[in-house]
Write an enzyme that holds these catalytic residues in place. Structure first.
Site, mmCIF file in Angstrom:
data_model
loop_
_atom_site.group_PDB
_atom_site.id
_atom_site.type_symbol
_atom_site.label_atom_id
_atom_site.label_comp_id
_atom_site.label_asym_id
_atom_site.label_seq_id
_atom_site.Cartn_x
_atom_site.Cartn_y
_atom_site.Cartn_z
ATOM 1 N N CYS A 1 20.789 50.430 53.130
ATOM 2 C CA CYS A 1 19.611 50.260 52.202
ATOM 3 C C CYS A 1 18.164 49.530 52.872
ATOM 4 O O CYS A 1 17.261 49.711 52.034
ATOM 5 C CB CYS A 1 20.162 49.313 51.142
ATOM 6 S SG CYS A 1 20.428 47.582 51.628
ATOM 7 N N HIS B 1 16.341 45.995 70.342
ATOM 8 C CA HIS B 1 16.434 46.473 68.950
ATOM 9 C C HIS B 1 17.674 46.624 68.455
ATOM 10 O O HIS B 1 18.064 45.960 67.303
ATOM 11 C CB HIS B 1 15.517 47.668 68.511
ATOM 12 C CG HIS B 1 15.345 48.116 67.356
ATOM 13 N ND1 HIS B 1 14.761 47.469 66.471
ATOM 14 C CD2 HIS B 1 16.392 49.045 66.542
ATOM 15 C CE1 HIS B 1 14.701 48.156 65.177
ATOM 16 N NE2 HIS B 1 15.824 48.779 65.145
ATOM 17 N N GLN C 1 28.157 47.911 59.106
ATOM 18 C CA GLN C 1 27.489 49.219 58.927
ATOM 19 C C GLN C 1 27.128 49.992 60.385
ATOM 20 O O GLN C 1 27.130 51.172 60.407
ATOM 21 C CB GLN C 1 26.067 49.026 58.139
ATOM 22 C CG GLN C 1 26.487 48.464 56.823
ATOM 23 C CD GLN C 1 24.940 47.900 55.994
ATOM 24 O OE1 GLN C 1 24.373 47.523 56.652
ATOM 25 N NE2 GLN C 1 24.961 48.245 54.636
ATOM 26 N N ALA D 1 31.376 50.600 43.051
ATOM 27 C CA ALA D 1 32.195 49.356 43.150
ATOM 28 C C ALA D 1 31.963 49.073 44.661
ATOM 29 O O ALA D 1 33.008 48.503 45.344
ATOM 30 C CB ALA D 1 33.665 49.969 43.057
#
Length: 337
Positions: A53, A102, A123, A193
Site C-alpha cells: 500500500c 534502500h 511483505q 479479511a
C-alpha cells in the site's frame, strides 16, 4: 561489464495514493507480472517486484543500468496502462550501495509510513518468494534479500523502534473515538479479511465494539475471521444491504476499482437517516470512491490520511530510528565487502 543492483519505483513519500493505486499489483498477479517483465526488459538479469500500500518498486540486477531502467519503466507504464508522465516526476532510482541501503532500510521499517511497523518485513519476504517462484531471482537477489531479513531482525533486537502502539490501525481507532461519543453501540463492517483490517477490528473491539460484520471475496476467509473475532460473516455478492447497519466500514480488499461509490451510498445514507458513518480505506487501489468525502456526515480517510495522523503521534521511535540507521550503515558495508 560488472553487474550492479538497482531499485526504482514510487512510494508514499513522493507519490500520492491516487498514483500509487494505478501502478499497484494484486498479490496473485505478481508471479505472472515478473515473467512479463523479464521478457520485456532483457537488460535485467534478475528481478523482484515489491507492491504494497506504500510502495511499488522494481529491484533487479543488471550490467546496463540505464537500459534496464528505461526498459523497466516502459514495462511498468505499459503493463499498468499508465502514461509515464503520471509517475515519472516522483520516480526514484538507487544503484549499487544506495540500492542495498534502500532495501535494508525498507526491511527495517525505516522507510515506512509508520516507522517501526512490522508488516513490511513479511511483505518483503513474500516479494522474494514470488521472485523465486517466477525464476527471476538469482544468486545476487538471494543474497541481498536474506541479508535484508537478518538486518531487520538485528534492528528489532537492538532498538525499540517497534515499541508502542503507533500504527495505521491505531490511528483509525483514534479517529473513530473522535467521531463517535461511544463505540459500545456501534456496528463495524470489514470488507476484506486482511491483516491490517483484522488489527483495526481487534483494536475497535477492545474499545467496546460489539457488532462486527465481515465480508470477503472468499467466503471461507470471512467465516474464519468471524469466528476469531466473534463477528458475523456476510457473502461478498450481497454485502451492500448490510451497509446501512454499519457505523464504521473498513475496506481492505484487493480491487481494481472502488467497491463503494457515491451513487449506491446515497441510498445507504438516506436509510441511515444521515447518521454519521466513518469509512476507513486501507486499500491500494482504494476501495472507496474519493467523492464520498463530499457527502453529508460521511467521514472518509484513505491510507495517506491515516499516515498523516500517525506522523502527529510518533515520538520515541524517531530517536530509536537514529540507532537503526547506524546499524543499517554498518550492515551495508559488511554486505558489500
Amino acid at each position: 561489464m560488472r553487474e550492479t543492483i538497482f531499485i526504482f519505483g514510487v512510494n508514499h513519500r513522493e507519490t500520492p495514493v491516487a498514483v500509487r493505486e494505478r501502478l499497484a499489483y494484486a498479490d496473485s498477479d505478481i508471479v505472472a507480472a515478473l515473467a512479463r517483465l523479464k521478457q520485456a526488459a532483457p537488460a535485467i538479469n534478475e528481478v523482484a517486484l515489491i507492491s504494497t500500500c506504500n510502495r511499488v518498486e522494481i529491484m533487479g540486477v543488471t550490467e546496463a543500468s540505464d537500459r534496464a531502467h528505461t526498459q523497466a519503466t516502459a514495462f511498468l507504464a505499459d503493463d499498468r496502462s499508465v502514461d509515464t508522465t503520471a509517475f515519472a516526476a516522483s520516480l526514484y532510482r538507487h544503484e549499487a550501495r544506495a540500492a542495498v541501503r534502500h532495501l535494508f532500510r525498507v526491511g527495517a521499517s525505516l522507510d515506512s509510513m509508520v516507522v517501526g511497523e512490522p508488516q513490511i518485513l513479511g511483505q518483503l519476504k513474500n516479494a522474494y518468494a514470488q521472485a523465486a517462484e517466477a525464476g527471476t531471482a538469482g544468486l545476487v537477489l538471494h543474497r541481498v534479500f536474506h541479508k535484508a531479513f537478518s538486518v531487520a531482525k538485528r534492528v528489532r533486537k537492538a532498538t525499540l523502534i517497534g515499541h508502542g502502539s503507533v500504527s495505521v490501525s491505531s490511528a483509525a481507532v483514534g479517529l473513530a473515538g473522535k467521531i463517535f461519543d461511544t463505540l459500545a453501540d456501534k456496528t463495524v463492517m470489514l470488507i476484506g479479511a486482511g491483516q491490517m483490517a483484522e488489527l483495526t477490528a481487534r483494536n475497535l473491539k477492545r474499545l467496546g465494539i460489539q457488532s462486527l460484520l465481515i465480508t470477503s471475496r472468499t467466503f471461507d476467509n470471512a467465516v474464519a475471521l468471524a469466528r476469531k473475532l466473534d463477528g458475523t460473516a456476510v457473502p461478498f455478492d450481497g454485502f451492500q444491504p448490510y451497509l446501512k447497519l454499519a457505523d464504521i466500514v473498513i475496506g481492505s480488499i484487493s480491487a481494481a476499482r472502488p467497491v463503494i461509490g457515491p451513487d449506491e451510498f446515497e441510498g445507504v445514507i438516506r436509510e441511515r437517516r444521515y447518521r454519521p458513518v466513518l469509512l476507513i480505506d486501507l486499500g491500494v487501489p482504494r476501495n472507496f470512491d474519493a467523492q464520498l468525502k463530499a457527502m453529508e456526515n460521511v467521514y472518509l480517510y484513505d491510507i495517506d490520511d491515516l499516515g498523516a495522523v500517525v506522523q502527529e503521534s510518533i515520538g520515541d521511535r524517531e530517536r530509536e530510528a537514529e540507532k537503526a540507521e547506524s546499524i543499517v550503515s554498518l550492515e551495508v558495508e559488511s554486505f558489500l565487502k
